[in-house]
Structure formats: C-alpha cells, structure tokens
Motif scaffolding. Structure first.
Motif, PDB file in Angstrom:
ATOM      1  N   GLY A  45     128.111   2.901 153.533  1.00  0.00           N
ATOM      2  CA  GLY A  45     128.078   1.854 154.530  1.00  0.00           C
ATOM      3  C   GLY A  45     129.326   0.987 154.530  1.00  0.00           C
ATOM      4  O   GLY A  45     130.348   1.304 153.915  1.00  0.00           O
ATOM      5  N   ASN A  46     129.239  -0.131 155.224  1.00  0.00           N
ATOM      6  CA  ASN A  46     130.366  -1.051 155.334  1.00  0.00           C
ATOM      7  C   ASN A  46     130.758  -1.610 153.964  1.00  0.00           C
ATOM      8  O   ASN A  46     129.925  -2.122 153.239  1.00  0.00           O
ATOM      9  N   GLY A  47     132.029  -1.487 153.636  1.00  0.00           N
ATOM     10  CA  GLY A  47     132.508  -1.984 152.348  1.00  0.00           C
ATOM     11  C   GLY A  47     132.283  -1.031 151.196  1.00  0.00           C
ATOM     12  O   GLY A  47     132.478  -1.414 150.034  1.00  0.00           O
ATOM     13  N   ALA A  48     131.875   0.213 151.486  1.00  0.00           N
ATOM     14  CA  ALA A  48     131.634   1.188 150.408  1.00  0.00           C
ATOM     15  C   ALA A  48     132.881   1.367 149.557  1.00  0.00           C
ATOM     16  O   ALA A  48     133.987   1.497 150.070  1.00  0.00           O
ATOM     17  N   GLY A  49     132.699   1.362 148.260  1.00  0.00           N
ATOM     18  CA  GLY A  49     133.814   1.536 147.340  1.00  0.00           C
ATOM     19  C   GLY A  49     134.477   0.255 146.908  1.00  0.00           C
ATOM     20  O   GLY A  49     135.330   0.280 146.008  1.00  0.00           O
ATOM     21  N   SER A  50     134.082  -0.874 147.488  1.00  0.00           N
ATOM     22  CA  SER A  50     134.698  -2.143 147.084  1.00  0.00           C
ATOM     23  C   SER A  50     133.720  -3.317 147.132  1.00  0.00           C
ATOM     24  O   SER A  50     133.725  -4.156 146.236  1.00  0.00           O
ATOM     25  N   ALA A  51     132.892  -3.396 148.156  1.00  0.00           N
ATOM     26  CA  ALA A  51     131.948  -4.509 148.268  1.00  0.00           C
ATOM     27  C   ALA A  51     130.841  -4.383 147.226  1.00  0.00           C
ATOM     28  O   ALA A  51     130.566  -3.298 146.703  1.00  0.00           O
ATOM     29  N   THR A  52     130.196  -5.490 146.920  1.00  0.00           N
ATOM     30  CA  THR A  52     129.110  -5.515 145.949  1.00  0.00           C
ATOM     31  C   THR A  52     127.798  -5.136 146.608  1.00  0.00           C
ATOM     32  O   THR A  52     127.467  -5.633 147.683  1.00  0.00           O
ATOM     33  N   LEU A  92     136.697  -8.762 144.307  1.00  0.00           N
ATOM     34  CA  LEU A  92     137.686  -9.776 144.643  1.00  0.00           C
ATOM     35  C   LEU A  92     138.609  -9.279 145.752  1.00  0.00           C
ATOM     36  O   LEU A  92     138.957 -10.033 146.674  1.00  0.00           O
ATOM     37  N   ALA A  93     138.998  -8.002 145.680  1.00  0.00           N
ATOM     38  CA  ALA A  93     139.843  -7.427 146.723  1.00  0.00           C
ATOM     39  C   ALA A  93     139.117  -7.415 148.066  1.00  0.00           C
ATOM     40  O   ALA A  93     139.704  -7.712 149.114  1.00  0.00           O
ATOM     41  N   TYR A  94     137.828  -7.075 148.042  1.00  0.00           N
ATOM     42  CA  TYR A  94     137.048  -7.049 149.285  1.00  0.00           C
ATOM     43  C   TYR A  94     136.909  -8.458 149.867  1.00  0.00           C
ATOM     44  O   TYR A  94     136.979  -8.656 151.087  1.00  0.00           O
TER      45      TYR A  94
END
Length: 668
Positions: free
Chosen positions: A215-222, A401-403
């Motif tokens: 989904g949205n933010g996969a690989g970076s979002a929590t 933090l990057a997201y």
C-alpha cells in the motif's frame, strides 16, 4: 503454572521496603492540581495517605514551569508482551512492589511462556527479575559483615540468636544482621485484555509497529494496524481518567490519533495521553532499564497533563534519579525517539563507509575509529565497523523519519536518511562478495559456515538480522552446504525463520543446502570458509573479559525488597511455575538433551554459554586454506594467523596482506 487472571491491587508494603528517602507528599508541591470531582481526575489515582505514596516534586528538566503533584499509581497494565513490554513491566514491578503490574497479550502461547521457565525472549538478567516479581519470595535473615574467609560464606547463617548481636557464625567476625522481608508477587501475565485495561491507572501500549509492506508508503511508512487496534480496545475499556502511554515507537503526532480515538469511543470522558518511548537495546535491555541514562515523558502542557506526567515519573523515580527523568511536549517525545535511533544508525553506516576506504587504502578502521573517537565532540561509541546494523528498530525508524520528511515535502532530508539505509545494505553485500572472491568466485561443491544468526550478541532476536540476507545471497551461489549456528537461537527457530525468509526449499530437510546446527564444531567441520555474522563473545579468540552481566543486579538494595540472588544462596526464591505436561518447550529440551544445544547448556546456565570456541580444534577440521571472514571484528587476527587461518576482517589488514599494495588484495 501461575493463574492467568489479573491480580487485585496489593496492600502497600511497609515504608522500609519502599525506600523512605524518595517519598514526599502533596504538600511538597505548589503546582495546581485537578479537583477530585472533575472528569480529568481518575478515581483510581486519588492521592493516598499511606507511606508508599510517591510524587515527583521537582523535575529540573521539565519545560512546563512548576512541577505537578503526582497522584498515586496502584495498577499498571502493559498491552503487548514482546521485547519491550515484557522486560519493561518486569523491571517496573521489581522496583515498585506496591504496584500491581499486569502484562496482557492475546497470544496465548506467548503468555504461557512468560508464566513458565521458558520466557519467549532471552535477555541477560531477565529470568532473575521474573523469579522475584512474578513468583514472589520468602523472607530471610543474613549477615554481611567481615569474615575470616570472605566470599559468600557470610550469608550461610540461617538463624541468629537475639543475644548474639555480633553475628558470630561459621568463622564470622562481628557481621551485621540484615533481614529481607517476604515479598508477594506483583507481576502477572494474562490474556484478559479488557479486564486488565479497565482496572489500570496507567496503560502502556507496547505493540509492534513494523514497516509497511504494502500500500501507500510501503517500505518506509510505519504499519500502525496493531497500534490502532489496541488503541481502540483501550478506548473502549479504560477507566475514566486513566493515563494512556505510548510505549511503542510511532510516527510524530501519533498522540493526536490516540486522543481522537479516545474521543470517538468515549465522548465526554477525559483521558491523558503521554509519550514514553523506550531506549532499549537487545542484549542489554535489562541493564538499560535498571541504569537508564534518561526517561523521556511527553505530555500536554496543561495542569492535568503535567499531573499525568508526574504520576508516570513517580513510577520510574523508585529507581531512576530525578535528574534523568526528562519531560517534553508530546510531539517532541515522539520525534526524539526516531531521531535517536536514526543518528545511531547514521554512525554505524558512517564507520562502515570508512571501512571500505580503509580496505582500499591499507588503513586500519580500528585505528581510525580510535583516533576519531578520542575527540570529545564525537565520542567512541557506535564506531565499530562490521556488516551493518540489524534488529527491529534502527532501519525501521530511519525509514519512518525519511517518510515523515517526504510527507512534509522535504525531499533533501528524506534522501539524506535513506542513504544511511543504503550504506547498511552495502556493508552486507560486501561480505558476500568477499566470500566469493576468497573461494575463487564459486561456491559449487563447497561448505560455508555462518556463526551467528541473531542480529546482535546476548539476544535471540533475529528481526532484520544481517545473517538472513547473507544466507539468502550465499544460497543463490549454489553451495553444497550452508551451516548455521547460534548460541541462543534454537535449531527449530532458525529453520523456521530461514524457511519463511528465503523459502522452505532452501532447507536441508527439503533438499536445499541450508542446515542448522546445535553444535558449533559440527557446523564448522569440513567447512571451506567460516563467516562470523554476530559478535557473540563465544566466537572471540581473546581472553574472557570481565562480564558486567545485566547491570550488577546483585547490587540492588535489600531494603527495597528486590535484592537478586541468581543462585539463591539465601533460599528466598519460590519454586519456578510448573509447565503443563504437553509443554512444547519442555518436549524440545528432552529431544535436544543428547546434543549440545541452547536449551541444554545456555538458557539456564549463562556461564556455560559464555565459553570461548576452541579455534585450534576448528582449524584441524576445516578444509584448506582455512578461510575465516570476520564480519564483526571480534577476532585477534595475529593470533588466528599464528594457528594457520587466513583471516579477512572488515576494514582491518591481516599480516598476510600488509606487504601488498593498497587495493590489490584478492578478497578486499
């Protein structure tokens, strides 16, 4: 087995047990308080007049001006029985015998293990604390004065005559008499989430918040799915006025989500939301809790918010100096956790990038790190070059933090932090490339041994372990065998996780090359190369260093009724809870009894597990030219080469390559 029903609030222990020097009263504070009848005042948190009541009347680091009076906390509930929730609750219970601490989780298997002699996680010192807080203890009398022969003989006196105040017993000379009161258990693990939450003054939310996979933010979002579900459950069952605490690592401004959820399910009912992030490192979690360098509490800058922060601070103040309890606003606390882990990850990636430069130039990364770390503006910590960081926190928090930077339209900031993760992956990939170069660029028909499966020493936590990526990369090269050994991870655990990560087809049991071992020497026998991927002390070839254990647990003062005695010389520990007849952990121990396995030598005997490997023995059972690739910098290269090994270590030059031109060495 201990019943899995919540405890009723316990009668406060005598003043001498709780440590009178830290106890103050409401009269010591001039801060405004919330009226007893208001919606923001929990009936569970009304001030008590008994001797176990504590308050924090002076937080010098608080940004909110006058300190808030702390209501008494009687019942703490921690939702989540994982790597954070279990140890945190255990130490809180240990140091607060007047507080009932419950740990709740819907995973029945995990709770069953917490209520047995097989905790689901390994942390040095954790079992000792569980024996006191979960099981309780008996009272005892002992002498601690000078003796003729020293040692532990000073505590062998079982009875002391009232007329013999000198305490003469078994050669002792005028030893003082001490007593430790019996202690009731005040730590309970249960699956009854709703009941425990409803009875709690303070609810700690300590559930897993991994990185999103889809989904949205996969690989970076929590991934906040578990946190949101627990927050909704807490909102439905929490007592009015209860303090809800974010213990999980969450994105900045999550506190607003918690407040909105509480208002949605319980309109008109007031709750205070606090942020209290953990700063625990796997393998040293108990020491980090017992000797925390800071306790961070974020709250709303209101009268009730300050009182809630003071109430939580009073729980920690039973063993943490007030100067180390830092209060901030909610969002600063949330962000500080992400920034702290990101900066630690940054230092590791930085030194690993320099290790690559050292390999190309002939410099020694240890010497560079020592020179740079001597600068007090930089410091020496986290400058150990290796194959990068692992675990559930550092990578996840850097990505979070990057997201966050991306969502705030700060692409330059996001790219900066993403580079930290890229450098970490580079460090792992370099080790695999060096293995191939040392073995003539092919693994066909060869055996490679991986020593270390957990992501760091003194833990069985394998989340984001570098070993997993390395094993998967090696398997693609078609070796005859990849042998895997770890002092704390069981063969069953390792096989399950490797199969889940790289596919079940890679396991030897399914026709693949990966074989897990319970014995290090068997894993290394006939190997063409041995890789060290975790910095366990067992893998070192240096003398055994003094073991600080879990923060000198034995030094806890007896007057707090929490002195720990792992071998129970004082005979004060109650029996360990019995397991069910069908306990799978006991069955596994029985099956492994004939092998040198973790459950046979390590879990209950840390001293046996600390024994160093006999590298000479390994040498004589390996294939020539006896390659050892030290990915963690734990070996003394000169000593290994004296035995006959060919050693390669990240950023460090071996004796065999010192005369070579920089950058021309075969493996680096």
């Amino acid at each position: 087995m201990i019943p899995t029903t919540p405890m009723t609030p316990m009668t406060p222990l005598p003043l001498s047990v709780v440590d009178a020097e830290e106890i103050t009263t409401l009269d010591d504070s001039t801060a405004p308080t919330t009226p007893d009848g208001s919606s923001s005042f929990s009936p569970n948190l009304r001030p008590q007049d008994d001797s176990s009541y504590r308050s924090v009347n002076s937080l010098s680091t608080a940004p909110f001006g006058a300190a808030a009076a702390a209501p008494a906390v009687r019942n703490v509930c921690c939702v989540g029985a994982g790597f954070v929730g279990g140890p945190t609750a255990a130490v809180i219970a240990l140091h607060n015998p007047h507080i009932c601490v419950t740990v709740v989780d819907r995973d029945e298997k995990r709770i069953r293990r917490w209520n047995s002699k097989h905790p689901p996680i390994y942390e040095p010192g954790l079992n000792d604390i569980l024996r006191i807080a979960r099981d309780g203890s008996r009272g005892c009398v002992f002498n601690d004065g000078p003796t003729n022969h020293g040692g532990s003989d000073a505590i062998r006196c079982e009875t002391v005559s009232p007329d013999d105040r000198g305490g003469r017993c078994e050669g002792q000379k005028r030893a003082s008499i001490n007593s430790v009161a019996a202690r009731l258990p005040n730590l309970v693990f249960t699956t009854d989430v709703a009941k425990c939450v409803s009875e709690a003054d303070v609810v700690l939310i300590a559930v897993n918040t991994p990185t999103k996979r889809r989904g949205n933010g996969a690989g970076s979002a929590t991934d906040m799915a578990a946190f949101e579900a627990v927050t909704a459950l807490v909102a439905q069952h929490a007592s009015p006025g209860a303090i809800i605490v974010e213990k999980s690592t969450v994105p900045c401004r999550t506190a607003q989500l918690v407040q909105d959820t509480l208002a949605l399910y319980r309109p008109g009912v007031h709750f205070e939301v606090l942020s209290n992030p953990e700063f625990l490192a796997a393998g040293t979690a108990i020491n980090d809790l017992l000797h925390a360098d800071r306790i961070l509490i974020g709250s709303n800058n209101t009268a009730s918010g300050n009182r809630a922060a003071a109430a939580l601070a009073s729980v920690y103040a039973s063993w943490i100096p007030a100067a180390r309890i830092i209060t901030t606003n909610l969002f600063s606390s949330e962000l500080a956790k992400l920034v702290a882990n990101s900066m630690l990850a940054q230092r590791i990636s930085s030194i690993n990038s320099i290790a690559a430069v050292c390999d190309a130039t002939g410099a020694d990364v240890d010497e560079v790190a020592r020179a740079v770390g001597a600068d007090p503006r930089i410091g020496s910590k986290f400058l150990k070059a290796g194959i990068g960081f692992g675990g559930s926190c550092l990578k996840k928090d850097v990505l979070s933090l990057a997201y966050l930077a991306e969502t705030l339209v700060l692409p330059e900031v996001a790219r900066y932090w993403l580079a930290v993760v890229e450098m970490n992956e580079f460090a792992r990939n370099r080790l695999v490339s060096r293995v191939l170069q040392c073995l003539n660029n092919t693994l066909a028909g060869k055996k490679v041994t991986v020593l270390g499966f957990a992501f760091k020493k003194d833990t069985n936590d394998t989340r984001e372990s570098p070993a997993l990526d390395i094993i998967r990369a090696l398997e693609k090269e078609g070796p005859e065998e990849i042998a895997v050994y770890d002092p704390l991870c069981t063969p069953t655990q390792m096989a399950e996780e490797i199969g889940h990560f790289a596919g079940p087809g890679v396991l030897r049991s399914n026709g693949g090359p990966v074989a897990v071992y319970a014995d290090a020497y068997a894993a290394c026998q006939g190997s063409d190369a041995v890789l060290i991927t975790t910095e366990f002390d067992e893998f070192k070839n240096r003398p055994v260093e003094a073991d600080g254990g879990a923060g000198n647990l034995e030094e806890l003062p007896p007057n707090q009724n929490s002195a720990l005695d792992a071998e129970d010389h004082l005979s004060r520990l109650n029996p360990i809870p019995l397991c069910d007849k069908d306990c799978p952990e006991c069955q596994r121990e029985h099956l492994n009894a004939s092998t040198v396995s973790y459950y046979g030598t390590g879990n209950d005997d840390e001293h046996a597990r600390k024994a160093r490997l006999d590298w000479t023995r390994i040498y004589y059972h390996m294939k020539r030219p006896h390659w050892v690739l030290d990915g963690r910098g734990v070996l003394d290269i000169a000593t290994m080469e004296h035995v006959g090994f060919r050693v390669e270590s990240v950023g460090r030059r071996s004796r065999l390559t010192k005369s070579s031109s920089p950058g021309n060495h075969k493996c680096w």
